[in-house]
Each structure stands twice: as C-alpha cells, then as structure tokens.
Design a protein around this motif. Structure first.
Motif, PDB file in Angstrom:
ATOM      1  N   LEU A  45       0.827  -1.202   0.000  1.00  0.00           N
ATOM      2  CA  LEU A  45       0.000   0.000   0.000  1.00  0.00           C
ATOM      3  C   LEU A  45       0.868   1.261   0.000  1.00  0.00           C
ATOM      4  O   LEU A  45       0.573   2.231  -0.720  1.00  0.00           O
ATOM      5  CB  LEU A  45      -0.922   0.001   1.215  1.00  0.00           C
ATOM      6  CG  LEU A  45      -2.013  -1.073   1.229  1.00  0.00           C
ATOM      7  CD1 LEU A  45      -2.660  -1.164   2.611  1.00  0.00           C
ATOM      8  CD2 LEU A  45      -3.074  -0.787   0.168  1.00  0.00           C
ATOM      9  N   VAL A  85      -4.150  -3.602  -6.182  1.00  0.00           N
ATOM     10  CA  VAL A  85      -4.162  -2.256  -5.593  1.00  0.00           C
ATOM     11  C   VAL A  85      -4.049  -1.198  -6.686  1.00  0.00           C
ATOM     12  O   VAL A  85      -4.749  -0.176  -6.670  1.00  0.00           O
ATOM     13  CB  VAL A  85      -3.013  -2.110  -4.567  1.00  0.00           C
ATOM     14  CG1 VAL A  85      -2.801  -0.645  -4.186  1.00  0.00           C
ATOM     15  CG2 VAL A  85      -3.300  -2.933  -3.317  1.00  0.00           C
ATOM     16  N   TRP A  97      -9.389   4.525  -5.491  1.00  0.00           N
ATOM     17  CA  TRP A  97      -9.376   4.709  -4.042  1.00  0.00           C
ATOM     18  C   TRP A  97     -10.058   5.997  -3.599  1.00  0.00           C
ATOM     19  O   TRP A  97     -10.066   6.313  -2.413  1.00  0.00           O
ATOM     20  CB  TRP A  97      -7.938   4.681  -3.527  1.00  0.00           C
ATOM     21  CG  TRP A  97      -7.292   3.338  -3.673  1.00  0.00           C
ATOM     22  CD1 TRP A  97      -6.601   2.863  -4.755  1.00  0.00           C
ATOM     23  CD2 TRP A  97      -7.318   2.267  -2.723  1.00  0.00           C
ATOM     24  NE1 TRP A  97      -6.179   1.568  -4.527  1.00  0.00           N
ATOM     25  CE2 TRP A  97      -6.601   1.180  -3.285  1.00  0.00           C
ATOM     26  CE3 TRP A  97      -7.866   2.105  -1.454  1.00  0.00           C
ATOM     27  CZ2 TRP A  97      -6.425  -0.041  -2.624  1.00  0.00           C
ATOM     28  CZ3 TRP A  97      -7.687   0.908  -0.779  1.00  0.00           C
ATOM     29  CH2 TRP A  97      -6.970  -0.143  -1.380  1.00  0.00           C
TER      30      TRP A  97
END
Length: 305
Positions: free
Chosen positions: A215, A295, A300
């Motif tokens: 992340l 990811v 996001w």
C-alpha cells in the motif's frame, strides 16, 4: 453461453461474479431481495429476479431456466449456512441446473473440530451435496477487496493506517474477488470438479507489514500497519453494515466476529493460508493477480465508494 443465476448479486462478491460472467460471454440473471437491484456500471443486458433466502416459495421462480447457479451466503446469516445451502441446492436441482457453485467466503477445514463458520462450511457442504444438485464449492480465504470497504479504506486513504485484526506474524493468501469469480466460472464446465470442494487463495502469502508496504508503494507515502483488536474489528463491521442490521443483533454479531478473529490469529490450522501450488495444478490456465496488481487498478477516491 450459459444462463447463470447469481444469488446475492448486489454484494461485492456477487458483483464481481456478474462482471466476470459478462466478460466471459455468459447470460446473467441477478438475484436479490430487491426488485430493482443496483448492479453498478454495466452495459450488459442482465435479467433480475427476486429471491428471499428465508422464503422458499421464491426459489423456483428465481432459478427456473438456470444452467448454473452461483451462491453467495450472506454475512449476517452465519448460523444458517447448512440449512440455506441445502434449501437452495434442492431448488437448483428441481429446476435441473447443471452446476451449482458456492463461494463460502472462508476457509474449509479438512477434518472435524474447527469452530465458527469453518464448521458451518463443512455442514453446509454436506447439506448441499445431499440435495443432489451437481455442485462445486470453493473456500476463498481472504479477499483483497476487503481493503476497499468502509471499515478499511478510510484508514488507508485518510490516515495512512492499514487497520486489521491480524497479528503481525499471521500469513494470508489474499485473493481478489475477480479471481474468485474466474475460478467459479472455470469450474462450471469441469466434470471432474462435480462433488468436490477446495480452498483457494492468491499467489502470495503475505504478512500484515508486507501488505502495508504494498500500500505504501502505491500511495507513495508510508502506510503503517496498525492492528486493531478483534473486538474493535467486530465493532467496525457492525458500523459498516449500518441500518441493514437490527439493533438487537449488533452486539452479538460484533462479539461473534471478535471471537472469530481471536481464533484466526492463533488457530494451528492457519485458516488464511492456502497451498497455491497444489491449487493451481487443479486450475490450469488461470492467472491470479498479485496484491500490488490489484491495488494499482482500484479507484481509491471517496467518490467511488
């Protein structure tokens, strides 16, 4: 092209299955309690029908004509796995579905004695197989998509904290919901997978600090692993479910989640680990994405959730 009915089509798991079924060229029927379910952005012609898992009179109409049925068990109904799996399996057999694929959303034990939903998975598989429908069951151990939920994503995006109830030494084979869906689709035409179950996970076994590093690499800033207690995690899940859960159910549900993760952190059976080498021998031709790949392709932003 098969007509595949997806039970629980409006949840994250069901939406991924709808998405991947459409991409694979199948005809999709989305089943939920809502007459006009929100299936997200899609240009596909998706039929919708109503099903209420606690009203068996809705099953036949919802499933009739299905070549295959994908089943996702509701999180809030953890104690009803065997009963509902047997019921919906019997209805799928009645309408002559050629394959029933259940994603248990958690690990399946290979011997008796494991607690919580794991024992429920075993009972549910037995009930499903006894219904007589040709079935395949997958125990997906931990979803990458959990990081997008409102109990995880805001901490990552706004506070640079990866908050989860795993002890730092707990390894897990995170898997994306799109890959779970691809595996379920793969099983539909595998006669050797009828009457079988297997645990599935992603290609990497990651510790929580490694998840935080992935992340961090994506966001270009340090994301700290900040483990919460299992009880705190239970409260976060209850908050995320919001008004969908009755007030009197919230405390017991949170306590159940807390006990579940206390068990996961210390269970010798390691229910978040999968032998992916053996798994991929059974699933030739499927390429699983890494957590970093997953990811990188997510939105996001707050407006996306």
């Amino acid at each position: 092209m098969a007509l595949v009915s997806v039970v629980g089509a409006t949840g994250r798991q069901g939406l991924a299955q709808v998405r991947q079924l459409v991409a694979a060229g199948h005809q999709v029927r989305a089943l939920s309690r809502n007459e006009k379910p929100d299936l997200g952005p899609t240009n596909a012609d998706i039929e919708t029908r109503v099903i209420d898992l606690y009203d068996r009179s809705t099953y036949t109409k919802a499933l009739e004509g299905s070549d295959a049925v994908f089943y996702n068990h509701p999180l809030q109904l953890r104690d009803s796995r065997a009963e509902l799996a047997g019921w919906i399996g019997a209805a799928a057999k009645e309408v002559d579905a050629k394959r029933f694929v259940w994603n248990t959303s958690s690990w399946i034990p290979d011997k008796p004695g494991d607690a919580f939903t794991y024992a429920g998975n075993t009972a549910g598989i037995n009930a499903l197989f006894r219904s007589g429908v040709p079935a395949t069951v997958f125990g997906s151990v931990l979803f990458m998509d959990n990081l997008l939920t409102n109990w995880a994503r805001p901490f990552i995006v706004h506070e640079s904290r990866y908050v989860y109830p795993h002890k730092p030494t707990l390894g897990a084979n995170w898997i994306s919901l799109d890959d779970v869906a691809k595996i379920m689709i793969h099983a539909m035409d595998r006669p050797d997978m009828e009457g079988t179950w297997m645990n599935i996970g992603g290609p990497e076994r990651l510790l929580p600090p490694q998840v935080a590093q992935i992340l961090s690499d994506h966001f270009g800033r340090t994301i700290k692993y900040d483990p919460c207690t299992p009880q705190e995690f239970g409260d976060l899940l209850v908050g995320a479910l919001g008004d969908s859960m009755a007030e009197e159910e919230r405390g017991p549900f949170s306590a159940g989640i807390a006990a579940f993760y206390e068990y996961n952190n210390n269970a010798p059976t390691k229910p978040f680990e999968v032998n992916t080498e053996a798994m991929m021998e059974r699933l030739p031709g499927i390429e699983l994405e890494t957590l970093a790949q997953w990811v990188a392709r997510q939105d996001w932003s707050d407006t996306a959730h």
